[in-house]
Design a protein around this motif. Structure first.
Motif, mmCIF file in Angstrom:
data_model
loop_
_atom_site.group_PDB
_atom_site.id
_atom_site.type_symbol
_atom_site.label_atom_id
_atom_site.label_comp_id
_atom_site.label_asym_id
_atom_site.label_seq_id
_atom_site.Cartn_x
_atom_site.Cartn_y
_atom_site.Cartn_z
ATOM 1 N N LEU A 156 0.461 -10.361 3.478
ATOM 2 C CA LEU A 156 -0.300 -9.878 2.329
ATOM 3 C C LEU A 156 -1.608 -9.205 2.733
ATOM 4 C CD1 LEU A 156 0.135 -12.754 -0.283
ATOM 5 C CD2 LEU A 156 1.169 -10.479 -0.313
ATOM 6 N N ASP A 157 -2.320 -9.782 3.700
ATOM 7 C CA ASP A 157 -3.641 -9.265 4.060
ATOM 8 C C ASP A 157 -3.591 -7.805 4.521
ATOM 9 O OD1 ASP A 157 -6.529 -9.682 4.492
ATOM 10 O OD2 ASP A 157 -6.011 -9.420 6.598
ATOM 11 N N PRO A 158 -2.754 -7.441 5.507
ATOM 12 C CA PRO A 158 -2.708 -6.019 5.888
ATOM 13 C C PRO A 158 -2.184 -5.125 4.779
ATOM 14 C CG PRO A 158 -1.000 -7.273 7.031
ATOM 15 C CD PRO A 158 -1.907 -8.262 6.386
ATOM 16 N N LEU A 159 -1.271 -5.622 3.944
ATOM 17 C CA LEU A 159 -0.765 -4.818 2.836
ATOM 18 C C LEU A 159 -1.860 -4.546 1.810
ATOM 19 C CD1 LEU A 159 2.799 -6.327 2.197
ATOM 20 C CD2 LEU A 159 2.225 -4.115 3.238
ATOM 21 N N VAL A 160 -2.685 -5.553 1.543
ATOM 22 C CA VAL A 160 -3.800 -5.365 0.608
ATOM 23 C C VAL A 160 -4.802 -4.365 1.178
ATOM 24 C CG1 VAL A 160 -5.791 -6.489 -0.464
ATOM 25 C CG2 VAL A 160 -3.557 -7.618 -0.490
ATOM 26 N N GLN A 161 -5.073 -4.448 2.487
ATOM 27 C CA GLN A 161 -5.974 -3.481 3.111
ATOM 28 C C GLN A 161 -5.452 -2.068 2.962
ATOM 29 O OE1 GLN A 161 -7.611 -4.452 7.078
ATOM 30 N NE2 GLN A 161 -6.647 -6.444 6.881
ATOM 31 N N LEU A 162 -4.158 -1.877 3.187
ATOM 32 C CA LEU A 162 -3.562 -0.549 3.042
ATOM 33 C C LEU A 162 -3.640 -0.072 1.593
ATOM 34 C CD1 LEU A 162 -0.367 -0.806 5.301
ATOM 35 C CD2 LEU A 162 -2.543 0.284 5.832
ATOM 36 N N ALA A 163 -3.403 -0.981 0.650
ATOM 37 C CA ALA A 163 -3.437 -0.614 -0.768
ATOM 38 C C ALA A 163 -4.836 -0.172 -1.188
ATOM 39 C CB ALA A 163 -2.976 -1.797 -1.621
ATOM 40 N N ILE A 164 -5.855 -0.912 -0.718
ATOM 41 C CA ILE A 164 -7.238 -0.558 -1.065
ATOM 42 C C ILE A 164 -7.599 0.814 -0.511
ATOM 43 C CG2 ILE A 164 -9.659 -1.156 -0.653
ATOM 44 C CD1 ILE A 164 -8.813 -4.105 -0.724
ATOM 45 N N ASN A 165 -7.255 1.050 0.744
ATOM 46 C CA ASN A 165 -7.571 2.347 1.345
ATOM 47 C C ASN A 165 -6.751 3.473 0.721
ATOM 48 O OD1 ASN A 165 -9.500 2.076 3.840
ATOM 49 N ND2 ASN A 165 -8.169 0.292 3.925
ATOM 50 N N TYR A 166 -5.545 3.156 0.272
ATOM 51 C CA TYR A 166 -4.728 4.165 -0.419
ATOM 52 C C TYR A 166 -5.417 4.595 -1.711
ATOM 53 C CZ TYR A 166 -0.939 6.280 -3.069
ATOM 54 O OH TYR A 166 -0.180 7.143 -3.817
ATOM 55 N N ILE A 167 -5.940 3.617 -2.462
ATOM 56 C CA ILE A 167 -6.617 3.927 -3.725
ATOM 57 C C ILE A 167 -7.884 4.736 -3.475
ATOM 58 C CG2 ILE A 167 -7.836 2.920 -5.701
ATOM 59 C CD1 ILE A 167 -5.860 0.559 -5.523
ATOM 60 N N ILE A 168 -8.684 4.281 -2.458
ATOM 61 C CA ILE A 168 -9.974 4.938 -2.202
ATOM 62 C C ILE A 168 -9.790 6.331 -1.623
ATOM 63 C CG2 ILE A 168 -12.104 4.836 -0.854
ATOM 64 C CD1 ILE A 168 -11.948 1.794 -1.024
ATOM 65 N N PRO B 202 -3.095 12.924 5.437
ATOM 66 C CA PRO B 202 -4.252 12.067 5.735
ATOM 67 C C PRO B 202 -3.993 10.569 5.717
ATOM 68 C CG PRO B 202 -4.454 13.039 3.556
ATOM 69 C CD PRO B 202 -3.291 13.708 4.205
ATOM 70 N N LEU B 203 -3.183 10.089 4.774
ATOM 71 C CA LEU B 203 -2.999 8.647 4.657
ATOM 72 C C LEU B 203 -2.266 8.040 5.846
ATOM 73 C CD1 LEU B 203 -2.361 8.154 0.843
ATOM 74 C CD2 LEU B 203 -4.409 7.641 2.167
ATOM 75 N N PRO B 204 -1.119 8.562 6.261
ATOM 76 C CA PRO B 204 -0.490 7.986 7.459
ATOM 77 C C PRO B 204 -1.344 8.163 8.704
ATOM 78 C CG PRO B 204 0.692 9.949 6.737
ATOM 79 C CD PRO B 204 -0.245 9.575 5.630
ATOM 80 N N TRP B 205 -2.059 9.277 8.796
ATOM 81 C CA TRP B 205 -2.972 9.519 9.921
ATOM 82 C C TRP B 205 -4.023 8.409 9.982
ATOM 83 C CZ3 TRP B 205 -8.260 10.400 10.321
ATOM 84 C CH2 TRP B 205 -8.715 10.946 11.523
ATOM 85 N N MET B 206 -4.580 8.079 8.824
ATOM 86 C CA MET B 206 -5.626 7.064 8.766
ATOM 87 C C MET B 206 -5.056 5.663 8.930
ATOM 88 S SD MET B 206 -8.448 6.393 5.779
ATOM 89 C CE MET B 206 -7.198 5.819 4.622
ATOM 90 N N PHE B 207 -3.923 5.363 8.296
ATOM 91 C CA PHE B 207 -3.344 4.025 8.371
ATOM 92 C C PHE B 207 -2.971 3.648 9.799
ATOM 93 C CE2 PHE B 207 -1.692 3.687 3.712
ATOM 94 C CZ PHE B 207 -3.007 3.690 3.280
ATOM 95 N N ILE B 208 -2.405 4.598 10.539
ATOM 96 C CA ILE B 208 -2.039 4.325 11.934
ATOM 97 C C ILE B 208 -3.295 4.046 12.758
ATOM 98 C CG2 ILE B 208 -1.095 5.354 14.041
ATOM 99 C CD1 ILE B 208 0.909 6.829 12.207
ATOM 100 N N GLY B 209 -4.332 4.854 12.549
ATOM 101 C CA GLY B 209 -5.583 4.627 13.260
ATOM 102 C C GLY B 209 -6.197 3.284 12.933
ATOM 103 N N MET B 210 -6.164 2.905 11.666
ATOM 104 C CA MET B 210 -6.726 1.624 11.249
ATOM 105 C C MET B 210 -5.927 0.464 11.821
ATOM 106 S SD MET B 210 -7.674 2.270 7.239
ATOM 107 C CE MET B 210 -7.981 0.517 7.043
ATOM 108 N N GLY B 211 -4.596 0.607 11.872
ATOM 109 C CA GLY B 211 -3.764 -0.465 12.397
ATOM 110 C C GLY B 211 -4.042 -0.750 13.857
ATOM 111 N N VAL B 212 -4.120 0.311 14.663
ATOM 112 C CA VAL B 212 -4.371 0.145 16.097
ATOM 113 C C VAL B 212 -5.784 -0.372 16.337
ATOM 114 C CG1 VAL B 212 -4.476 1.333 18.325
ATOM 115 C CG2 VAL B 212 -2.716 1.969 16.663
ATOM 116 N N TYR B 213 -6.751 0.196 15.610
ATOM 117 C CA TYR B 213 -8.140 -0.220 15.796
ATOM 118 C C TYR B 213 -8.357 -1.665 15.349
ATOM 119 C CZ TYR B 213 -13.201 -0.384 15.429
ATOM 120 O OH TYR B 213 -14.524 -0.749 15.561
ATOM 121 N N SER B 214 -7.799 -2.041 14.197
ATOM 122 C CA SER B 214 -7.961 -3.410 13.694
ATOM 123 C C SER B 214 -7.380 -4.421 14.668
ATOM 124 C CB SER B 214 -7.283 -3.559 12.328
ATOM 125 O OG SER B 214 -7.920 -2.760 11.361
ATOM 126 N N PHE B 215 -6.240 -4.068 15.270
ATOM 127 C CA PHE B 215 -5.637 -4.959 16.256
ATOM 128 C C PHE B 215 -6.595 -5.174 17.426
ATOM 129 C CE2 PHE B 215 -3.168 -5.502 20.195
ATOM 130 C CZ PHE B 215 -2.444 -6.639 19.888
#
Length: 269
Positions: free
Chosen positions: A42-54, A69-82
């Motif tokens: 749930l936590d990563p899905l909620v993060q993706l949902a919030i950034n999708y809205i914003i 832009p969204l997949p570009w940003m989501f992939i970057g956020m996933g790798v960086y957050s890890f």
């Protein structure tokens, strides 16, 4: 170099124990929540949902080279957050779990590895979400996806090296955790996670070029290359060499630092 080899051997030898420790720690934390381990999803899905809205609905972000832009940003956020979570959690793992390792027959060096294992779920969900949106945008799976076999091991090696080094520093200098948080706040914007720095004219070109040798940027862009079929590993030339040299250097320094203080950790704590 000898200490680095010892460290690597310990990780393989005690990998099962590290995985069990991670599983126990995750289960112990989950028992305190109503939804339990469901929060790992749930936590990563909620993060993706919030950034999708914003960024997807309200701000209509753009990405370099006309990429979605969204997949570009989501992939970057996933790798960086890890990387952020593994390094900041791993930095505290030795000081927090030292009493446990003192009672058991396994080296304290596996504690950052144990911390890392628990964050793979978040990595796969966030990067997977980015890949799904990339496919939805017309960037279908291709032979470029074979590069996962390179970038995932590189991500693990680099992140563990930094995590081990930071854990040694925090044992000696406990206040380091505050500086580590400040560093990651800066890297969030300085590694091309959300914004492409090339779009900002006020940033000197020398800084734009300097980020190419930033290991965080190298790994983030590598995963994006996979999703969008932009480049092969060998297309990066000298930047591959600079990443390997930086990673090997960090691994050697981290292993040497860890081995030097290993027998004196109880004195520091």
């Amino acid at each position: 170099m000898k200490d680095a080899i010892i460290y690597i051997k310990e990780q393989f030898k005690y990998l099962r124990i590290a995985a069990n420790l991670s599983k126990y720690s995750t289960k112990s934390t989950s028992m305190q929540n109503r939804f339990g381990r469901l929060w790992e999803i749930l936590d990563p899905l909620v993060q993706l949902a919030i950034n999708y809205i914003i960024f997807g609905i309200l701000m209509h972000r753009t990405a370099p080279d006309g990429l979605p832009p969204l997949p570009w940003m989501f992939i970057g956020m996933g790798v960086y957050s890890f990387m952020q979570h593994v390094i900041t959690t791993g930095a505290k793992s030795v000081t927090k779990q030292f009493k446990l390792t003192a009672k058991m027959r396994f080296p304290v060096s596996i504690m950052p590895t144990s911390s890392m294992i628990g964050f793979f779920t978040e990595l796969f969900i966030m990067v997977g979400g980015g890949l799904f949106l990339a496919v939805f945008s017309g960037y279908y799976p291709s032979v470029y996806w074979l590069q996962f076999l390179y970038y995932i091991p590189m991500l693990i090696i680099f992140t563990l090296s930094v995590s081990l080094l930071c854990s040694s520093i925090e044992v000696v200098f406990p206040d380091f955790k505050f500086f580590l948080n400040y560093i990651f706040r800066f890297l969030m914007y300085g590694s091309g996670v959300i914004f492409d720095l090339g779009h900002f004219n006020v940033i000197p070109q020398v800084f734009i070029q300097a980020q190419l040798i930033n290991p965080f940027y190298y790994l983030i862009e590598g995963f994006r290359d996979i999703a969008f079929g932009r480049a092969w590993i060998w297309d990066k030339g000298m930047f591959n060499l600079s990443f390997w040299l930086i990673t090997i250097f960090l691994l050697i320094v981290a292993a040497n630092s860890h081995m030097k203080i290993r027998d004196r950790i109880s004195d520091y704590l």
